[in-house]
Design a protein around this motif. Structure first.
Motif, mmCIF file in Angstrom:
data_model
loop_
_atom_site.group_PDB
_atom_site.id
_atom_site.type_symbol
_atom_site.label_atom_id
_atom_site.label_comp_id
_atom_site.label_asym_id
_atom_site.label_seq_id
_atom_site.Cartn_x
_atom_site.Cartn_y
_atom_site.Cartn_z
ATOM 1 N N GLN A 64 19.179 -13.803 -31.343
ATOM 2 C CA GLN A 64 18.016 -13.630 -32.208
ATOM 3 C C GLN A 64 16.774 -13.408 -31.362
ATOM 4 N N ARG A 65 15.882 -12.580 -31.865
ATOM 5 C CA ARG A 65 14.611 -12.370 -31.174
ATOM 6 C C ARG A 65 13.894 -13.715 -31.045
ATOM 7 N N GLY A 66 13.392 -13.996 -29.872
ATOM 8 C CA GLY A 66 12.707 -15.256 -29.598
ATOM 9 C C GLY A 66 13.646 -16.365 -29.135
ATOM 10 N N GLU A 67 14.943 -16.129 -29.219
ATOM 11 C CA GLU A 67 15.913 -17.141 -28.808
ATOM 12 C C GLU A 67 15.924 -17.274 -27.284
ATOM 13 N N ARG A 68 15.977 -18.513 -26.820
ATOM 14 C CA ARG A 68 16.038 -18.816 -25.390
ATOM 15 C C ARG A 68 17.435 -19.335 -25.099
ATOM 16 N N ILE A 69 18.185 -18.587 -24.289
ATOM 17 C CA ILE A 69 19.588 -18.913 -24.014
ATOM 18 C C ILE A 69 19.767 -19.272 -22.550
ATOM 19 N N GLU A 70 20.513 -20.325 -22.329
ATOM 20 C CA GLU A 70 20.931 -20.658 -20.972
ATOM 21 C C GLU A 70 22.340 -20.093 -20.807
ATOM 22 N N PHE A 71 22.456 -19.084 -19.938
ATOM 23 C CA PHE A 71 23.755 -18.514 -19.623
ATOM 24 C C PHE A 71 24.338 -19.291 -18.452
ATOM 25 N N VAL A 72 25.596 -19.695 -18.588
ATOM 26 C CA VAL A 72 26.291 -20.388 -17.510
ATOM 27 C C VAL A 72 27.399 -19.450 -17.039
ATOM 28 N N PHE A 73 27.208 -18.875 -15.863
ATOM 29 C CA PHE A 73 28.141 -17.899 -15.308
ATOM 30 C C PHE A 73 29.127 -18.604 -14.388
ATOM 31 N N HIS A 74 30.416 -18.417 -14.668
ATOM 32 C CA HIS A 74 31.501 -19.012 -13.880
ATOM 33 C C HIS A 74 32.215 -17.870 -13.164
ATOM 34 N N ASN A 75 32.031 -17.767 -11.846
ATOM 35 C CA ASN A 75 32.686 -16.706 -11.091
ATOM 36 C C ASN A 75 34.087 -17.171 -10.698
ATOM 37 N N MET A 76 35.077 -16.686 -11.440
ATOM 38 C CA MET A 76 36.466 -17.053 -11.209
ATOM 39 C C MET A 76 37.165 -16.038 -10.301
ATOM 40 N N GLY A 77 36.432 -15.028 -9.856
ATOM 41 C CA GLY A 77 37.005 -13.979 -9.022
ATOM 42 C C GLY A 77 36.953 -14.313 -7.545
ATOM 43 N N LYS A 78 37.266 -13.311 -6.752
ATOM 44 C CA LYS A 78 37.317 -13.474 -5.304
ATOM 45 C C LYS A 78 36.150 -12.797 -4.591
ATOM 46 N N ILE A 79 35.233 -12.188 -5.363
ATOM 47 C CA ILE A 79 34.068 -11.528 -4.776
ATOM 48 C C ILE A 79 32.809 -11.949 -5.533
ATOM 49 N N ALA A 80 31.659 -11.745 -4.911
ATOM 50 C CA ALA A 80 30.383 -12.076 -5.550
ATOM 51 C C ALA A 80 30.141 -11.149 -6.736
ATOM 52 N N HIS A 81 29.521 -11.700 -7.765
ATOM 53 C CA HIS A 81 29.096 -10.931 -8.931
ATOM 54 C C HIS A 81 27.653 -11.295 -9.214
#
Length: 157
Positions: A64-81
């Motif tokens: 939603q417009r105005g929504e503040r989201i905390e994204f939690v990124f889990h890198n399960m791979g073998k290289i940087a993303h």
């Protein structure tokens, strides 16, 4: 002796202002497994995102417009993303900046609080406020990842 104390105080302030808090240019905490980028205001919700191979999961998200989201990124791979939030034009500009940075032009990945790099096996947090409606994306701009489809389509209503 009276002049030494004011000079020491000034040097302490300058040193504190120029310090990087133990983070590299991408906002990555050099000593831990969690990175936080963005302002400190409370998020309205948290969204977990998995990074693996050349893909994110989920692939779409409604906000939603105005929504503040905390994204939690889990890198399960073998290289940087990495994850960069912006519209299509901003993604194209960021892709160009990343290519130029690779060739020595210099670049600040975390500029504006809308980007983060997460090393393999690590978790990173990025809090972002969606202040304008329309299509937006989260894209990975490691070499060839974005063009190979590593993106999340965000619909901001």
């Amino acid at each position: 002796m009276k002049r030494i104390l004011p000079i020491a105080s000034i040097l302490a302030v300058i040193t504190a202002a120029c310090g990087d808090g133990g983070k590299d240019h991408s906002g990555m905490d050099m000593g831990g497994s969690t990175t936080t980028t963005g302002a400190t205001a409370a998020a309205t919700r948290t969204v977990d995102i998995t990074m693996v191979d050349i893909a994110y999961e989920p692939k779409t998200l409604n906000v939603q417009r105005g929504e503040r989201i905390e994204f939690v990124f889990h890198n399960m791979g073998k290289i940087a993303h990495d994850a960069f939030i912006g519209d299509t034009a901003a993604q194209a500009d960021h892709e160009k900046e990343m290519r130029e940075a690779k060739h020595g032009a210099g670049h600040d990945m975390a500029a504006g609080g809308n980007a983060i790099t997460v090393e393999p096996g690590q978790t990173g947090r990025l809090t972002y406020t969606f202040d304008k409606p329309g299509p937006t994306e989260i894209g990975c701009h490691q070499p060839s990842h974005y063009v190979d489809g590593m993106k999340i389509a965000l619909t901001v209503a």
